[in-house]
Scaffold this active site. Structure first.
Site, mmCIF file in Angstrom:
data_model
loop_
_atom_site.group_PDB
_atom_site.id
_atom_site.type_symbol
_atom_site.label_atom_id
_atom_site.label_comp_id
_atom_site.label_asym_id
_atom_site.label_seq_id
_atom_site.Cartn_x
_atom_site.Cartn_y
_atom_site.Cartn_z
ATOM 1 N N ARG A 517 -7.400 -26.473 -30.431
ATOM 2 C CA ARG A 517 -7.933 -25.240 -31.044
ATOM 3 C C ARG A 517 -7.324 -23.996 -30.416
ATOM 4 O O ARG A 517 -7.086 -23.947 -29.208
ATOM 5 C CB ARG A 517 -9.441 -25.197 -30.767
ATOM 6 C CG ARG A 517 -10.277 -25.940 -31.802
ATOM 7 C CD ARG A 517 -11.729 -25.818 -31.463
ATOM 8 N NE ARG A 517 -12.052 -26.735 -30.357
ATOM 9 C CZ ARG A 517 -13.165 -27.476 -30.361
ATOM 10 N NH1 ARG A 517 -13.983 -27.369 -31.381
ATOM 11 N NH2 ARG A 517 -13.433 -28.290 -29.377
ATOM 12 N N SER A 559 -7.733 -29.907 -21.035
ATOM 13 C CA SER A 559 -8.778 -30.874 -20.679
ATOM 14 C C SER A 559 -8.237 -32.140 -20.051
ATOM 15 O O SER A 559 -8.443 -33.263 -20.564
ATOM 16 C CB SER A 559 -9.600 -31.191 -21.924
ATOM 17 O OG SER A 559 -9.983 -29.986 -22.549
ATOM 18 N N ASP A 613 -12.004 -28.180 -19.761
ATOM 19 C CA ASP A 613 -12.998 -27.950 -20.814
ATOM 20 C C ASP A 613 -14.427 -28.000 -20.286
ATOM 21 O O ASP A 613 -15.320 -27.314 -20.791
ATOM 22 C CB ASP A 613 -12.811 -28.912 -21.996
ATOM 23 C CG ASP A 613 -12.810 -30.375 -21.564
ATOM 24 O OD1 ASP A 613 -12.782 -31.228 -22.466
ATOM 25 O OD2 ASP A 613 -12.808 -30.640 -20.346
HETATM 26 C C1 0WK Z 1 -15.340 -28.892 -27.524
HETATM 27 C C2 0WK Z 1 -14.657 -28.000 -26.488
HETATM 28 C C3 0WK Z 1 -13.376 -28.614 -26.016
HETATM 29 C C4 0WK Z 1 -13.638 -30.014 -25.530
HETATM 30 C C5 0WK Z 1 -14.309 -30.800 -26.611
HETATM 31 C C6 0WK Z 1 -14.650 -32.150 -26.104
HETATM 32 O O1 0WK Z 1 -14.395 -26.740 -27.035
HETATM 33 O O2 0WK Z 1 -12.808 -27.861 -25.015
HETATM 34 O O3 0WK Z 1 -12.456 -30.615 -25.126
HETATM 35 O O4 0WK Z 1 -15.506 -30.182 -27.036
HETATM 36 O O5 0WK Z 1 -15.220 -32.881 -27.100
HETATM 37 P P1 0WK Z 1 -14.373 -33.829 -28.054
HETATM 38 O O6 0WK Z 1 -13.739 -32.961 -29.063
HETATM 39 O O7 0WK Z 1 -13.445 -34.601 -27.191
HETATM 40 O O8 0WK Z 1 -15.389 -34.724 -28.653
HETATM 41 C C1 BGC Z 2 -10.152 -35.517 -18.743
HETATM 42 C C2 BGC Z 2 -10.992 -34.331 -18.309
HETATM 43 C C3 BGC Z 2 -11.735 -33.766 -19.496
HETATM 44 C C4 BGC Z 2 -12.500 -34.866 -20.208
HETATM 45 C C5 BGC Z 2 -13.246 -34.357 -21.404
HETATM 46 C C6 BGC Z 2 -10.987 -36.502 -19.518
HETATM 47 O O1 BGC Z 2 -10.178 -37.502 -20.018
HETATM 48 O O2 BGC Z 2 -9.587 -36.147 -17.630
HETATM 49 O O3 BGC Z 2 -10.217 -33.375 -17.741
HETATM 50 O O4 BGC Z 2 -12.620 -32.808 -19.024
HETATM 51 O O5 BGC Z 2 -11.615 -35.882 -20.630
HETATM 52 O O6 BGC Z 2 -12.421 -33.839 -22.357
#
Ligand code: 0WK
Ligand code: BGC
Ligand code: 0WK
Ligand code: BGC
Length: 874
Positions: A517, A559, A613
């Site tokens: 994003r 992240s 993140d």
């Molecule tokens: C939304 C945050 C982003 C993070 C994500 C983690 O803005 O920085 O990495 O959530 O959730 P995912 O999209 O991996 O489920």
């Molecule tokens: C990464 C982290 C991150 C997390 C959630 C992990 O795989 O090592 O840095 O915060 O995922 O996105």
């Protein structure tokens, strides 16, 4: 010759007269088709009442669920014992079901008497008698040494909550043993059997004789979905759609319903067709007011009905016999009873019997027609083809009965092709089938439970995980042990929460979650050389926002585990999740981004901060709630950060104040410290991942992997023949095909099993409803463990914070983000419950980050920018 014709005419005339006389006398017993159709409709209404949760308690036709969900599919096999109690004969049997896959059933049986003093005596003695007969049979057949499952055919109305249990609602027929009503007859018999040391029998199924009869016939004819007994008593069962059975949870598939139609009319619904003879018979029966339909139909009562009619006819002078002789019936029978009947008497008696048994067949036909109509409507068919399994001495022995019944049924339901199949071997073969299915399901259940048990973590195990996480947190903070620590505890150079003075326009980029994003609101996919691609996306975004020339400070949410030496420097330790771009690990990601921007030479960015993140999420929530000092991501990946006392962070100089630590707890256990709870499925997922041996905790807790764990379990259960009939589909063999979003969908309470099957169909899996139930359980076990493990990790950190601050009680807020936490129906609740359980002295508020970590990154950029300026000014 003339004399012979005269005699023949005389007898025909006599016969006609007698018949007319009897017809007039028993006018009420002759039921027209119109009446039968009406009775059919009444019975249909009674069935609805019996199936309805609110109406069942007052329904006379109880529509009892039997927990028999399927007819035999030919895979049944094994040796079983079977008891058949309640019909005219009490039998004990040994049943051998199909050897070497051949569908055949060998049976050995022994009849035992049922003396009145037993069936009308003390209930415990009845079950002791049954146990004695069983022990005698086992001895005779030299089976004492064998542990055998038993199917108990008990032909009385029982309310069941599961297959191997049944509470007797009331005795019927000749039985009236004391103290049995409202008790579970399976535990009564089990208790009685305990008295026999050499009896090692497990009652796996309690079956009504109608159900046993249906199953016996279904073994030979898969169309059989109705069972009818017209014997001492009468009753019927049929396969009903689960969605119509309010009393049992679940809407999937079918279940056999024991109608107990014998009680039809006990609420007065048949008063208009009951005759004075029926009322008289009922008053003289063992259970007046009960089983009124049965008392117009079944073998135990028809003879008595005829006697009462003959008695009345004799008193009315319609029969020449002297009243005191009236107990007898047809000629030789009447003779047997010491009577001298005239021809006329015999014709009259015969016709009385005909009318009585005719009515019996008609009434059965009306109720059966109602059941067949219901089956046809349930299947939404214009024409139903089905088979009805039949048994019972009246049906088997009475010369005209079957023909009459079949004829009337076919007349009442012309849109049903009904085959009537006589059960040759009684209901016990069927009971053995039910037991065979039960023992197969039981064995399968045991194997499935053994797998699910691997994912059920005890409180002790969770406390163990909490303790080990706590130790790893300390390792990571200490200079001496940091290098070896699996939980890296990375300093982020974020010293404080936003204080509301932050202002200005900032750009932020969020890489590493499900989506890439560039807030506000841009979402892009990742291909080619990663950082050039990122810059491409930034360029498109700046174009779109007309910000190409903007000098806005830029915050980079990245992240992944980065070792930072300052707020704007971060060396990538190792990729995680689905990332594996080359030439990045060990590199400073801010430098790589700057180089890519330079390479593009289209715009410039003032990269002020690189943020994890979790840190961005904590900041975003901290902006609203100053108590928020922890950031948690439960998404594609899993991680947590928190504000740590500088004095505890040995890697960074200074003891004043706090700094946010990115724990990178995903690596917890990479040193084997949680191998005791890692399962073979976790190991398979790890071996098949992009980074084997790494991020073990993450691979047990995050969205990227939960679906894969489920897939591994489903493959294993299918290989064991416990699922999908042992058929592994090509798609199920495909890594990553079982996305974690499926878990969220499958576990949603709103999703009926039908939709679960649809999801499985998408995966090329042809599933039964049992399969869907197991898949739902597997998903539940995997996601629950993930949430509990996250909870144990979080409990470790909040407890540390409480102790570090020397507090008796800590109030703290955790900022959370991630699709797993946000979208899974139960994950967040289980996680919160686990934290509460393991850290009772901490009052933890969970705050969902509405705006993602980008806002947090911008806030950090703002703070860093202000810091930068104040340093320049000084
Ligand atoms: C939304 C945050 C982003 C993070 C994500 C983690 O803005 O920085 O990495 O959530 O959730 P995912 O999209 O991996 O489920
Ligand atoms: C990464 C982290 C991150 C997390 C959630 C992990 O795989 O090592 O840095 O915060 O995922 O996105
Ligand atoms: C034979 C079945 C038994 C059932 C009986 C009913 O094996 O389970 O109870 O038929 O017929 P009856 O013996 O009452 O005439
Ligand atoms: C019982 C039923 C049984 C039927 C036939 C009735 O009296 O209530 O449970 O199926 O007799 O044996």
């Amino acid at each position: 010759m003339f004399a012979v014709h005269l005699m023949a005419f005389y007898f025909t005339k006599l016969k006609e007269d007698q018949i007319k006389k009897v017809d007039r006398f028993l006018y009420h017993m002759r039921l027209s088709d119109e009446t039968l159709l009406d009775i059919m409709a009444r019975f249909q209404a009674e069935m609805e009442k019996g199936l309805g949760k609110d109406t069942n308690p007052t329904a006379s036709v109880k529509m009892l669920p039997t927990f028999v969900r399927a007819i035999p599919d030919g895979s049944e096999n094994g040796e079983f014992l079977s008891l058949d109690l309640g019909g005219s004969k009490f039998r004990v049997l040994k049943v051998q079901v199909s050897e070497e896959g051949k569908r055949n059933v060998q049976m050995e049986s022994q009849f035992y008497p049922t003396p009145n003093e037993i069936i009308r005596g003390n209930g415990s003695e009845l079950f002791e008698y049954v146990a004695d007969c069983l022990a005698d049979f086992m001895k005779t057949k030299e089976l004492q040494h064998k542990k055998l499952p038993l199917g108990f055919t008990f032909s009385f109305p029982c309310r069941q909550t599961k297959l191997e249990e049944g509470v007797l609602l009331s005795w019927t027929k000749k039985f009236k043993a004391r103290g049995v009503q409202d008790t579970d007859v399976v535990s009564r018999l089990t208790k009685a059997m305990k008295k026999h040391k050499d009896l090692d029998v497990d009652i796996l199924a309690l079956v009504n004789d109608t159900v046993g009869t249906m199953m016996t016939c279904a073994y030979d004819d898969p169309y059989c979905e109705v069972g009818v007994i017209i014997g001492t008593g009468t009753n019927a069962c049929y396969m009903e759609d689960m969605s119509n059975i309010d009393l049992v949870e679940g809407d999937e598939g079918r279940m056999c319903i024991n109608t107990e139609w014998g009680a039809f009319g006990d609420d007065g619904a048949l008063e208009d067709i009951r005759t004075e003879f029926d009322r008289e018979l009922d008053l003289g029966s063992l259970n007046p007011g009960k089983q009124l339909f049965e008392k117009m139909i079944s073998g135990l009562y028809l003879g008595e009905l005829v006697r009462l009619i003959l008695l009345k006819m004799a008193k009315a002078g319609l029969l020449f016999i002297e009243t005191q002789h009236v107990a007898a019936m047809e000629k030789e029978i009447l003779v047997d009873l010491g009577l001298e009947p005239s021809e006329a008497d015999c014709i009259a008696v015969q016709h009385v019997c005909t009318i009585v048994s005719f009515r019996s067949a008609n009434l059965c036909a009306a109720a059966l027609a109602a059941i067949l109509t219901r089956l046809r409507e349930n299947k939404k068919l214009a024409r139903l083809r089905t088979t009805v399994g039949m048994d019972g001495t009246l049906y088997k022995i009475h010369p005209q009965y079957p023909k009459r019944l079949h004829k009337v049924v076919r007349r009442l339901v012309p849109n049903c092709d009904v085959r009537f199949l006589l059960s040759e071997s009684g209901s016990t073969k069927g009971a053995a089938m039910v037991t065979a299915v039960a023992s197969r399901v039981q064995a399968q259940r045991k194997q499935i439970d053994e797998v699910l048990a691997l994912f059920r973590l005890t409180r002790e195990q969770l406390v163990g995980v909490q303790g080990r996480m706590r130790a790893e947190l300390e390792y990571g903070l200490k200079k001496k042990t940091q290098a070896l620590a699996t939980v890296k505890m990375l300093p982020t150079y974020v010293y404080g929460m936003p204080d509301g003075t932050e202002k200005g326009k900032f750009l932020a980029l969020d890489l590493g979650g499900t989506n890439f994003r560039v807030p506000p609101g841009g979402e892009y996919r990742r291909e080619f050389c990663l950082f050039d691609h990122i810059v491409q996306c930034i360029a498109d975004f700046l174009d779109y926002m007309g910000l190409k020339r903007s000098a806005a400070a830029f915050g980079f949410t990245f992240s992944f585990p980065c070792r930072q030496m300052s707020i704007d420097k971060g060396t990538l330790i190792g990729w995680t999740k689905g990332f594996k771009a080359t030439d990045c690990e060990g590199e400073d990601v801010v430098d790589m981004l700057r180089e890519a921007i330079k390479r593009r030479n289209e715009f410039d960015l003032d990269i002020v901060a690189v943020v994890n993140d979790t840190v961005g999420t904590m900041m975003t929530c901290g902006y609203e709630d100053p108590n928020c000092e922890i950031g948690l991501i439960a998404g594609t990946g899993s991680n947590m950060c928190y504000m740590e006392e500088m004095r505890n962070i040995e890697l960074v100089d200074g003891d004043e104040g706090k700094m946010c630590i990115n724990t990178e707890w995903g690596g917890f256990g990479d040193n084997g410290c949680i191998d005791d709870i890692r399962t073979q499925y976790d190991k398979e997922v790890d071996e098949g991942s992009l980074n084997p041996g790494k991020q073990r905790y993450e691979k047990m807790t995050s969205g990227m992997y939960l679906g894969e764990i489920v897939r591994q379990i489903l493959i294993d259960l299918t290989k064991q023949g416990l699922l999908f009939r042992g058929q592994i589909s090509e798609r199920l063999r495909t890594r990553g095909i079982f996305e974690t979003k499926f878990l969220s969908q499958i576990e949603s309470d709103r999703l009926a099993l039908l939709q679960v099957r649809r999801i499985l169909q998408q995966l090329g899996l042809d599933s039964t409803c049992e399969d869907s139930i197991v898949v739902k359980e597997v998903c539940g076990a995997v996601s629950r463990r993930a949430a509990q493990l996250c909870g144990a990790g979080l409990a470790a950190i909040v407890e540390k914070r409480r102790e570090d601050q020397g507090l008796e009680h800590l109030r703290i807020t955790v900022g959370v983000d991630g699709t797993l936490y946000k979208l899974h129906p139960h994950f967040s609740r289980v996680l919160q419950e686990t934290v509460k359980e393991l850290a009772p002295q901490c009052d933890v508020t969970f705050m969902l980050s509405e705006d993602g970590s980008g806002k947090g990154a911008a806030l950090i950029t703002a703070v860093a920018k202000r810091f930068q300026q104040s340093r320049k000014e000084n």
